[in-house]
Design an enzyme around this catalytic site. Structure first.
Site, PDB file in Angstrom:
ATOM      1  N   ARG A  52       0.870  -1.185   0.000  1.00 42.04           N
ATOM      2  CA  ARG A  52       0.000   0.000   0.000  1.00 42.04           C
ATOM      3  C   ARG A  52       0.908   1.236   0.000  1.00 42.04           C
ATOM      4  NH1 ARG A  52      -5.189  -2.007   1.427  1.00 42.04           N
ATOM      5  NH2 ARG A  52      -6.034  -0.360   0.145  1.00 42.04           N
TER       6      ARG A  52
ATOM      7  N   SER B 193      -8.019  -1.015  -3.392  1.00 42.37           N
ATOM      8  CA  SER B 193      -8.580   0.337  -3.320  1.00 42.37           C
ATOM      9  C   SER B 193      -9.666   0.532  -4.364  1.00 42.37           C
ATOM     10  CB  SER B 193      -7.494   1.386  -3.554  1.00 42.37           C
ATOM     11  OG  SER B 193      -6.614   1.395  -2.481  1.00 42.37           O
TER      12      SER B 193
ATOM     13  N   GLN C  45      -0.165   2.602  -5.812  1.00 35.41           N
ATOM     14  CA  GLN C  45      -1.575   2.999  -5.749  1.00 35.41           C
ATOM     15  C   GLN C  45      -2.327   2.768  -7.074  1.00 35.41           C
ATOM     16  OE1 GLN C  45      -1.556   6.771  -3.880  1.00 35.41           O
ATOM     17  NE2 GLN C  45      -3.328   6.301  -2.629  1.00 35.41           N
TER      18      GLN C  45
ATOM     19  N   TYR D 291      -2.665   0.258   8.381  1.00 38.98           N
ATOM     20  CA  TYR D 291      -3.852  -0.556   8.635  1.00 38.98           C
ATOM     21  C   TYR D 291      -4.245  -0.500  10.100  1.00 38.98           C
ATOM     22  CZ  TYR D 291      -3.785  -3.035   4.141  1.00 38.98           C
ATOM     23  OH  TYR D 291      -3.853  -3.368   2.828  1.00 38.98           O
TER      24      TYR D 291
ATOM     25  N   ASP E 139      -3.502  -0.797  -7.390  1.00 43.78           N
ATOM     26  CA  ASP E 139      -4.079  -1.360  -6.176  1.00 43.78           C
ATOM     27  C   ASP E 139      -5.543  -1.751  -6.367  1.00 43.78           C
ATOM     28  OD1 ASP E 139      -4.882  -1.984  -3.645  1.00 43.78           O
ATOM     29  OD2 ASP E 139      -4.206  -0.130  -2.719  1.00 43.78           O
TER      30      ASP E 139
END
Ligand code: NAD
Length: 389
Positions: A128, A139, A133, A233, A136
């Site tokens: 992450r 997401s 990104q 997280y 990902d």
């Protein structure tokens, strides 16, 4: 390199791993695309659309596996345990297989995949990081889920979401409470705001307060320790923490028309945050959408893939939510995959396809190679189970 797109075989799966619009850019980078006939049909993407963007459509899955250097999927074997196994016999040694693989929940399937000799990559374990990104899938799919959860809630709620001032009187806006303001939660806040609801949210990570506020939501303050763990997280907390959280949430839940829960702790069962007691406290007609349903649920009464009505409250526990918005979920998946493929090209001028280059994203997602499981976390899980290790 020839990239093969196959039809998804997981029951009810409507997404496809690559969409026609992304093919010209891939071609420029040296990727030719072949597609199993009908692969995009459930997302509204016909064979002719793929052909129009330069893909070759092949009648059978077997031919795609036979001709492709790289197979791209939404769900490869680990994420499609009942139906993905038949692909194993179609795979060739050193072929590259990219898709969601649930490597940490089904490490034994990764081991089976290894035996085919493929180089497989699990997209859910992508780091992450800012650089990752654009690749990902967690997401992008969480974005779809957060949006859809609000629509389901709005559809079931016997009230309007927005405030109305009409000749027939004034209607108060719905009160929506989002538990867990990660990617899905933030999208749920934005969607509920767009529909005119009054939105509040809570997360154990204090860093999200500003994000909630920037979307027009109210961050509910609770006197609880923060629970930020590794990689941004939430970390697993003890039962006493969750008991206190439930106690503090009781009043907010009771005052809400809609509760959307998204609270997850990676690799663990989702914590129970909404008890039956709390459901009883809600007004009849209220709706809970539990986006953690697949991981056990945040609500005590959630049943995965069912709509439960208890104490007058509707509790929706959907699974595979992104597949219910197949066109855009596929578009986002396809963009993530395209970026993932481009990242496999060397970073110098030559832009050669090279899996062996030094790259943290390739390294982190690589599951199997040369007949062996190569991911450390999967190896650790297997050794605990008495497998390869
Ligand atoms: P997730 O799906 O793992 O969890 C959803 C949310 O639930 C999280 O915000 C989590 O803090 C929250 N939660 C967990 N336990 C809770 C509890 N008891 N009560 C209330 N909330 C609880 O999370 P996610 O959406 O995947 O995001 C996790 C993190 O990763 C975030 O910091 C996010 O900003 C970050 N992230 C980074 C990138 C990137 O840089 N590539 C991409 C996506 C997300």
């Amino acid at each position: 390199m020839i990239v093969g797109v196959v039809k998804e075989t997981f029951p009810g799966e409507r997404r496809v791993a690559l969409v026609p619009d992304h093919l010209p850019a891939l071609k420029k980078k040296g990727f030719e695309v072949i597609v199993e006939s009908g692969a995009g049909a459930d997302a509204g993407l016909l064979d002719s659309a793929y052909e129009a963007k330069g893909a070759k459509v092949l009648p059978t899955r077997g031919e795609v596996f036979e001709q492709a250097d790289i197979i791209v999927q939404v769900r490869s074997y680990g994420a499609n345990p009942e139906h993905g196994g038949s692909d194993l016999e179609l795979m060739r040694k050193d072929q590259i297989v990219i898709g969601a693989a649930e490597p940490l929940s089904s490490p034994e399937l990764v081991e089976q995949l290894a035996k085919t000799g493929v180089n497989s990559f699990g997209l859910e374990i992508i780091p992450r990081t800012t650089r990752a990104q654009a690749m990902d899938i967690l997401s992008s799919m969480a974005t779809v889920a957060g949006y859809k959860a609000v629509l389901w809630a709005a559809e079931r709620l016997p009230r309007f979401f927005p405030m109305f001032m009409t000749a027939a009187g004034t209607v108060a806006p719905a009160k929506v409470f989002i538990v867990g303001a990660g990617v899905a939660g933030l999208q749920a806040i934005a969607t509920a705001k767009r529909l005119g609801a009054v939105v509040s949210a809570y997360d154990v990570r204090p860093a999200v307060k500003e994000e909630v506020q920037s979307l027009g939501g109210k961050f509910v303050e609770m006197e609880l320790d923060t629970a930020e763990g590794e990689g941004g997280y939430a970390k697993q907390m003890d039962e006493e923490f969750y008991r206190k959280q439930r106690e503090l949430m009781l009043k907010v839940v009771a005052e809400s028309d809609v509760v959307i829960t998204t609270a997850a702790v990676p690799g663990r069962k989702a914590p129970i945050l909404v008890t039956e007691e709390m459901v009883k406290g809600m007004a009849p007609g209220s709706v809970i959408v539990d986006l953690a349903a697949e991981r056990g649920g945040n609500c005590e009464l959630t049943k995965v893939d069912e709509v439960v009505v208890a104490h007058g409250v509707t509790i929706i526990g959907p699974s595979n939510v992104p597949s219910t918005v197949p066109f855009h979920a596929s578009q986002m998946w396809s963009k993530n995959i395209s970026n993932f493929l481009n990242n496999m090209l060397t970073k110098d001028k030559e832009k050669k396809f090279d899996l062996e280059q030094e790259d943290d994203i390739i390294a982190a997602t690589w599951l199997t190679k040369g007949g062996q499981v190569v991911n450390e976390s999967v190896k650790e899980l297997l050794s605990k189970q008495g497998g390869q290790g």
